[in-house]
Design a protein around this motif. Structure first.
Motif, PDB file in Angstrom:
ATOM      1  N   PRO A  16       0.800  -1.233   0.000  1.00 34.04           N
ATOM      2  CA  PRO A  16       0.000   0.000   0.000  1.00 34.04           C
ATOM      3  C   PRO A  16       0.830   1.279   0.000  1.00 34.04           C
ATOM      4  O   PRO A  16       0.512   2.224  -0.723  1.00 34.04           O
ATOM      5  N   LEU A  17       1.890   1.324   0.825  1.00 32.98           N
ATOM      6  CA  LEU A  17       2.704   2.543   0.855  1.00 32.98           C
ATOM      7  C   LEU A  17       3.415   2.760  -0.471  1.00 32.98           C
ATOM      8  O   LEU A  17       3.453   3.881  -0.992  1.00 32.98           O
ATOM      9  N   PHE A  18       3.950   1.697  -1.043  1.00 31.95           N
ATOM     10  CA  PHE A  18       4.614   1.833  -2.338  1.00 31.95           C
ATOM     11  C   PHE A  18       3.622   2.259  -3.417  1.00 31.95           C
ATOM     12  O   PHE A  18       3.954   3.060  -4.293  1.00 31.95           O
ATOM     13  N   GLN A  19       2.410   1.757  -3.337  1.00 32.57           N
ATOM     14  CA  GLN A  19       1.384   2.167  -4.293  1.00 32.57           C
ATOM     15  C   GLN A  19       1.090   3.655  -4.183  1.00 32.57           C
ATOM     16  O   GLN A  19       0.809   4.323  -5.186  1.00 32.57           O
ATOM     17  N   PHE A  44      15.740  -7.425  -7.547  1.00 35.14           N
ATOM     18  CA  PHE A  44      14.348  -6.953  -7.617  1.00 35.14           C
ATOM     19  C   PHE A  44      13.354  -8.120  -7.550  1.00 35.14           C
ATOM     20  O   PHE A  44      12.497  -8.279  -8.423  1.00 35.14           O
ATOM     21  N   PRO A  45      13.426  -8.945  -6.505  1.00 37.16           N
ATOM     22  CA  PRO A  45      12.490 -10.070  -6.415  1.00 37.16           C
ATOM     23  C   PRO A  45      11.119  -9.624  -5.902  1.00 37.16           C
ATOM     24  O   PRO A  45      11.014  -8.843  -4.960  1.00 37.16           O
ATOM     25  N   ASN A  46      10.084 -10.100  -6.524  1.00 42.25           N
ATOM     26  CA  ASN A  46       8.719  -9.949  -6.024  1.00 42.25           C
ATOM     27  C   ASN A  46       8.371  -8.486  -5.712  1.00 42.25           C
ATOM     28  O   ASN A  46       7.841  -8.161  -4.645  1.00 42.25           O
ATOM     29  N   ILE A  47       8.685  -7.596  -6.641  1.00 39.93           N
ATOM     30  CA  ILE A  47       8.333  -6.185  -6.452  1.00 39.93           C
ATOM     31  C   ILE A  47       7.391  -5.752  -7.575  1.00 39.93           C
ATOM     32  O   ILE A  47       7.224  -6.452  -8.570  1.00 39.93           O
ATOM     33  N   GLU A  48       6.788  -4.583  -7.407  1.00 43.34           N
ATOM     34  CA  GLU A  48       5.787  -4.106  -8.362  1.00 43.34           C
ATOM     35  C   GLU A  48       6.375  -3.201  -9.439  1.00 43.34           C
ATOM     36  O   GLU A  48       5.921  -3.214 -10.578  1.00 43.34           O
ATOM     37  N   ALA A  49       7.364  -2.404  -9.087  1.00 40.04           N
ATOM     38  CA  ALA A  49       7.977  -1.479 -10.050  1.00 40.04           C
ATOM     39  C   ALA A  49       9.200  -0.855  -9.402  1.00 40.04           C
ATOM     40  O   ALA A  49       9.475  -1.072  -8.221  1.00 40.04           O
ATOM     41  N   VAL A  50       9.922  -0.084 -10.198  1.00 40.83           N
ATOM     42  CA  VAL A  50      11.089   0.653  -9.706  1.00 40.83           C
ATOM     43  C   VAL A  50      10.945   2.105 -10.134  1.00 40.83           C
ATOM     44  O   VAL A  50      10.658   2.391 -11.300  1.00 40.83           O
ATOM     45  N   SER A  98      16.142   3.024  -1.991  1.00 41.70           N
ATOM     46  CA  SER A  98      15.212   2.831  -0.879  1.00 41.70           C
ATOM     47  C   SER A  98      14.284   1.681  -1.238  1.00 41.70           C
ATOM     48  O   SER A  98      13.872   1.540  -2.394  1.00 41.70           O
ATOM     49  N   PHE A  99      13.959   0.887  -0.241  1.00 39.40           N
ATOM     50  CA  PHE A  99      13.054  -0.246  -0.423  1.00 39.40           C
ATOM     51  C   PHE A  99      11.847  -0.074   0.493  1.00 39.40           C
ATOM     52  O   PHE A  99      11.999   0.207   1.692  1.00 39.40           O
ATOM     53  N   ILE A 100      10.656  -0.218  -0.048  1.00 37.98           N
ATOM     54  CA  ILE A 100       9.412  -0.110   0.707  1.00 37.98           C
ATOM     55  C   ILE A 100       8.717  -1.456   0.653  1.00 37.98           C
ATOM     56  O   ILE A 100       8.276  -1.897  -0.410  1.00 37.98           O
ATOM     57  N   GLY A 101       8.639  -2.142   1.793  1.00 34.42           N
ATOM     58  CA  GLY A 101       8.109  -3.492   1.829  1.00 34.42           C
ATOM     59  C   GLY A 101       6.633  -3.556   2.177  1.00 34.42           C
ATOM     60  O   GLY A 101       6.094  -2.675   2.856  1.00 34.42           O
ATOM     61  N   GLU A 102       6.004  -4.602   1.731  1.00 36.18           N
ATOM     62  CA  GLU A 102       4.589  -4.811   2.017  1.00 36.18           C
ATOM     63  C   GLU A 102       4.352  -5.029   3.501  1.00 36.18           C
ATOM     64  O   GLU A 102       3.297  -4.710   4.045  1.00 36.18           O
ATOM     65  N   ASP A 103       5.370  -5.566   4.189  1.00 28.61           N
ATOM     66  CA  ASP A 103       5.251  -5.848   5.615  1.00 28.61           C
ATOM     67  C   ASP A 103       5.604  -4.649   6.490  1.00 28.61           C
ATOM     68  O   ASP A 103       5.691  -4.762   7.712  1.00 28.61           O
ATOM     69  N   GLY A 104       5.830  -3.494   5.871  1.00 27.51           N
ATOM     70  CA  GLY A 104       6.154  -2.293   6.629  1.00 27.51           C
ATOM     71  C   GLY A 104       7.626  -2.073   6.859  1.00 27.51           C
ATOM     72  O   GLY A 104       8.020  -1.031   7.397  1.00 27.51           O
ATOM     73  N   LEU A 105       8.477  -3.018   6.443  1.00 34.44           N
ATOM     74  CA  LEU A 105       9.920  -2.832   6.599  1.00 34.44           C
ATOM     75  C   LEU A 105      10.455  -1.929   5.492  1.00 34.44           C
ATOM     76  O   LEU A 105      10.166  -2.144   4.318  1.00 34.44           O
ATOM     77  N   LEU A 106      11.217  -0.919   5.872  1.00 37.85           N
ATOM     78  CA  LEU A 106      11.837   0.000   4.927  1.00 37.85           C
ATOM     79  C   LEU A 106      13.352  -0.042   5.121  1.00 37.85           C
ATOM     80  O   LEU A 106      13.846  -0.006   6.264  1.00 37.85           O
ATOM     81  N   PHE A 107      14.070  -0.121   4.001  1.00 35.43           N
ATOM     82  CA  PHE A 107      15.528  -0.124   4.026  1.00 35.43           C
ATOM     83  C   PHE A 107      16.030   0.931   3.047  1.00 35.43           C
ATOM     84  O   PHE A 107      15.316   1.332   2.123  1.00 35.43           O
ATOM     85  N   TYR A 108      17.281   1.367   3.253  1.00 34.53           N
ATOM     86  CA  TYR A 108      17.884   2.330   2.324  1.00 34.53           C
ATOM     87  C   TYR A 108      19.393   2.130   2.322  1.00 34.53           C
ATOM     88  O   TYR A 108      19.957   1.471   3.212  1.00 34.53           O
ATOM     89  N   GLY A 109      20.047   2.704   1.323  1.00 32.12           N
ATOM     90  CA  GLY A 109      21.493   2.583   1.270  1.00 32.12           C
ATOM     91  C   GLY A 109      22.140   3.566   0.315  1.00 32.12           C
ATOM     92  O   GLY A 109      21.469   4.222  -0.486  1.00 32.12           O
ATOM     93  N   LEU A 110      23.461   3.662   0.424  1.00 33.19           N
ATOM     94  CA  LEU A 110      24.270   4.557  -0.396  1.00 33.19           C
ATOM     95  C   LEU A 110      25.497   3.819  -0.904  1.00 33.19           C
ATOM     96  O   LEU A 110      25.899   2.800  -0.337  1.00 33.19           O
ATOM     97  N   PRO A 111      26.150   4.372  -1.932  1.00 36.59           N
ATOM     98  CA  PRO A 111      27.402   3.784  -2.403  1.00 36.59           C
ATOM     99  C   PRO A 111      28.528   4.046  -1.403  1.00 36.59           C
ATOM    100  O   PRO A 111      28.336   4.728  -0.392  1.00 36.59           O
ATOM    101  N   ALA A 112      29.684   3.494  -1.700  1.00 37.46           N
ATOM    102  CA  ALA A 112      30.866   3.763  -0.877  1.00 37.46           C
ATOM    103  C   ALA A 112      31.352   5.171  -1.194  1.00 37.46           C
ATOM    104  O   ALA A 112      32.050   5.397  -2.185  1.00 37.46           O
ATOM    105  N   PHE A 113      30.965   6.127  -0.372  1.00 37.53           N
ATOM    106  CA  PHE A 113      31.311   7.534  -0.579  1.00 37.53           C
ATOM    107  C   PHE A 113      32.188   7.980   0.577  1.00 37.53           C
ATOM    108  O   PHE A 113      31.733   8.116   1.711  1.00 37.53           O
ATOM    109  N   GLU A 114      33.480   8.162   0.300  1.00 38.60           N
ATOM    110  CA  GLU A 114      34.456   8.529   1.319  1.00 38.60           C
ATOM    111  C   GLU A 114      34.406   7.572   2.502  1.00 38.60           C
ATOM    112  O   GLU A 114      34.589   7.959   3.669  1.00 38.60           O
TER     113      GLU A 114
END
Length: 340
Positions: A67-70, A98-104, A203-219
């Motif tokens: 729902p949140l991703f929608q 990108f397993p089992n996701i709706e879009a990017v 950023s990843f928005i999960g159906e179960d409410g789990l959200l993750f994020y990340g960045l490249p190796a910057f300094e």
């Protein structure tokens, strides 16, 4: 006078570390207006004044389902955001399964903010302009009803006609405000194949409410990855835990195994920091009710750094004049008001 309970920089708030994400993917029109204004006006202004680049363009994607991703999908399709199907997403961002996701969502405004570098330049700039900075000075109590306002600190008393409170995770220890500090565990992972610098912001928005994020190796060594955790009853920011939570670290490793193409080679380091979560993960940018001499700035909830030059300007104008000349803020002012 600027009071800071630690020295600058320090690892105990929400702004330390080498890098922060810049993105304009916000489904709420108020935050979208502010971030677009910050990108267009306020970050370039800081870069001109300090003669340094802080915002580096870098690929950025958001993916998930539920729902949140929608909600993101339904509000964000415009000229700077592309909605990619899975074949296109895997071509553009081959680092992910990108397993089992709706879009990017591909955010073409994405970038990396040189956070640690910025903090150092800001400190040097304010000192060069005559601001008195008192580090290692803890605020013990506030007498906001007095005129002038009395501020009791670990180094004695101070008095002020006007005051800006930006206490981060310590805000609810200063005044009665529903800001909840939540400890975050952040990992830096070295992946097999040495692809860290080519990683996008994500950023990843999960159906179960789990959200993750990340960045490249910057300094830093290894990609940065963390869970965006706004739940729980809160933590005491005076009780530091630099080693991170083992359960949280295991959750990060599980996410990498499921979503990343390359496996983990090793963990470079683990850090912890604090979110200062306001209601609905929002910002508070307002004058204190019944006391217009005090401006409140709680601009965190885990996504505040990218707004920094604009929210600083808003707070300064509120403190000095009680209102701002910033049309984007005034139009959505109720969104950032002090919680009732």
């Amino acid at each position: 006078v600027l009071l800071e309970q630690f020295s600058i920089p320090h690892p105990f708030g929400g702004s330390h570390g080498a890098a922060r994400i810049f993105r304009s993917i916000y489904p709420d029109p108020g935050y979208r207006a502010l971030i677009q204004r910050a990108a267009r006006c306020d970050w370039p202004e800081w870069e001109r004044e300090m003669k340094t680049t802080f915002l580096h363009s870098h690929p950025c994607c958001t993916f998930g389902r539920g729902p949140l991703f929608q909600r993101y999908l339904s509000t964000l399709a415009h000229s700077e955001i592309d909605i990619l199907d899975l074949p296109a997403a895997r071509r553009l961002f081959p680092q992910f399964r990108f397993p089992n996701i709706e879009a990017v969502l591909h955010d073409k405004t994405g970038g990396v903010l040189a956070a640690e570098k910025l903090i150092g330049h800001l400190k040097a700039t304010i000192l060069s302009r005559g601001v008195k900075l008192q580090e290692e000075t803890k605020v013990l109590s506030l007498s906001l009803s007095e005129d002038p306002i009395r501020i009791a600190t670990s180094r004695g008393e101070l008095f002020a006609r006007r005051l800006i409170l930006a206490g981060g995770a310590w805000m609810s220890k200063l005044i009665a405000v529903p800001v909840v500090p939540v400890r975050q565990t952040v990992g830096y992972f070295k992946l097999r194949g040495n692809q860290e610098k080519n990683f996008p912001n994500w950023s990843f928005i999960g159906e179960d409410g789990l959200l993750f994020y990340g960045l490249p190796a910057f300094e830093s060594e290894g990609i940065k990855i963390a869970r965006h955790d706004t739940g729980g009853l809160g933590d005491d920011p005076d009780k530091q835990n630099g080693a991170g939570d083992p359960a949280a670290i295991a959750l990060l490793e599980e996410f990498i195994r499921k979503h990343f193409v390359q496996p983990i080679d090793r963990i470079e380091k683990i850090e912890s920091c604090f979110y200062a979560n306001a209601p609905k993960e929002g910002f508070i940018l307002d004058l204190l009710p019944d006391n217009p001499r005090v401006a409140i700035g709680s601009v965190c909830s885990g996504h505040g750094f990218k707004f920094a030059p604009l929210t600083g300007k808003i707070l300064a104008e509120l403190a000095l004049r009680g209102k701002t000349d910033i049309e984007e803020f005034e139009r959505f002012k109720s969104l950032f008001s002090f919680p009732k």
